[in-house]
Design an enzyme around this catalytic site. Structure first.
Site, PDB file in Angstrom:
ATOM      1  N   ASP A  75       0.864  -1.167   0.000  1.00 52.47           N
ATOM      2  CA  ASP A  75       0.000   0.000   0.000  1.00 52.47           C
ATOM      3  C   ASP A  75       0.906   1.223   0.000  1.00 52.47           C
ATOM      4  O   ASP A  75       1.944   1.246   0.683  1.00 52.47           O
ATOM      5  CB  ASP A  75      -0.905   0.016   1.230  1.00 52.47           C
ATOM      6  CG  ASP A  75      -1.977   1.103   1.136  1.00 52.47           C
ATOM      7  OD1 ASP A  75      -2.577   1.252   0.058  1.00 52.47           O
ATOM      8  OD2 ASP A  75      -2.206   1.815   2.135  1.00 52.47           O
ATOM      9  N   ARG A 195       8.534   2.041  -3.586  1.00 52.32           N
ATOM     10  CA  ARG A 195       8.114   0.658  -3.794  1.00 52.32           C
ATOM     11  C   ARG A 195       9.312  -0.237  -4.088  1.00 52.32           C
ATOM     12  O   ARG A 195       9.413  -1.355  -3.571  1.00 52.32           O
ATOM     13  CB  ARG A 195       7.097   0.558  -4.924  1.00 52.32           C
ATOM     14  CG  ARG A 195       6.587  -0.865  -5.151  1.00 52.32           C
ATOM     15  CD  ARG A 195       5.477  -0.915  -6.183  1.00 52.32           C
ATOM     16  NE  ARG A 195       4.284  -0.250  -5.691  1.00 52.32           N
ATOM     17  CZ  ARG A 195       3.821   0.894  -6.164  1.00 52.32           C
ATOM     18  NH1 ARG A 195       4.465   1.514  -7.150  1.00 52.32           N
ATOM     19  NH2 ARG A 195       2.737   1.430  -5.666  1.00 52.32           N
TER      20      ARG A 195
END
Length: 217
Positions: A75, A195
Site C-alpha cells: 500500500d 516501492r
C-alpha cells in the site's frame, strides 16, 4: 521444489519489478491474474487500516486465506508536510472523500492531482516537502508476517511535468534529481522509488522463509 509466492495485485509492472528483484531465488511469483486462472480469485479488500502497513497487511492476509500460499501486498501514497500528512493513506481517493472536497468529485488521478495543487497554492517553495511512502507486507500460511516501509523524499511542484508514471508523479521531484517521477524512465524510477526500496527489502525475508521451509522438507 520451487516455492509459489503470491503478489496480490493485477498490476503487471509491479509483478515484473518484484520478479526481477527475486531473480535467482527458487520462487515462482503469482499475480492476482495467475491465481484467478487457477480458480483462486483474490478478494477486493477494503482498506480500513489506519496506516500503510496495516492496509498492506490486510491485503496480504486475505491473499493467504484465499490461496493458502505466502502472499505479498503493498500500500502506498503521498505524504505532504504542509497538509499535515495528507493525502496519505487516502491518496487514491483524495478527491472524493467527504470533508476534503465537494461531494461528487470523482477520484481520478487528475482530480486528485488538481486538488493537491489547489490546497498547496499558497505554500512557499521551501515548505513544499513531502514523500512517497510504500509499505510491503509478507504474510505466511502459519500466521507469521513481516512489514517493511520505505520512502522517497522530494518536493511538490506547482504544476505537472512529464507524461509518464501515474497519480501524483507529474508534480513530485525526488530529492537530488532534476526530473519528476513522471519524466523518469521506469528503470530510473524503480531504482529510487519507495516501492522498489520496499520490495528489495523483502528479498532477505523471503530468503529466510525459503530456508525455513527447506529445513522442514
Amino acid at each position: 521444489m520451487t516455492t509459489r509466492l503470491v503478489l496480490a495485485t493485477h498490476n503487471d509492472a509491479k509483478v515484473a519489478e518484484l520478479r526481477e528483484i527475486l531473480a535467482g531465488m527458487d520462487v515462482r511469483l503469482l499475480s492476482a491474474d495467475d491465481c484467478a486462472a487457477e480458480g483462486l480469485d483474490l478478494p477486493d479488500v477494503e482498506e480500513t487500516g489506519d496506516s500503510f502497513a496495516a492496509n498492506a497487511l490486510l491485503k496480504a492476509r486475505a491473499g493467504v486465506m484465499t490461496t493458502g500460499l505466502p502472499c505479498i501486498a503493498d500500500d502506498s501514497g503521498l505524504v505532504v508536510d504542509a497538509l499535515d500528512g495528507q493525502p496519505g493513506i487516502h491518496s487514491a481517493r483524495y478527491a472524493s472523500l467527504s470533508g476534503i472536497t465537494a461531494e461528487g468529485r470523482v477520484a481520478t488521478d487528475r482530480a486528485n492531482l488538481d486538488l493537491l495543487l489547489e490546497r498547496m497554492a499558497d505554500v512557499p517553495g521551501p515548505q513544499r516537502t513531502g514523500r512517497f511512502v510504500c509499505a510491503a507486507a509478507l504474510a505466511l500460511p502459519d500466521g507469521g508476517y513481516d512489514t517493511i516501509e520505505a520512502t522517497m523524499e522530494g518536493t511538490i511542484l506547482t504544476g505537472p511535468r512529464g507524461e509518464g508514471g501515474f497519480g501524483y508523479d507529474p508534480v513530485f521531484l525526488p530529492a537530488g534529481h532534476d526530473l519528476t517521477t513522471s519524466e523518469m524512465t521506469a528503470a530510473q524510477k524503480h531504482a529510487i522509488s519507495h516501492r522498489g526500496k520496499a520490495f528489495r527489502a523483502l528479498r532477505p525475508l523471503i530468503a529466510d522463509y525459503l530456508a525455513w521451509t527447506t529445513r522442514g522438507r
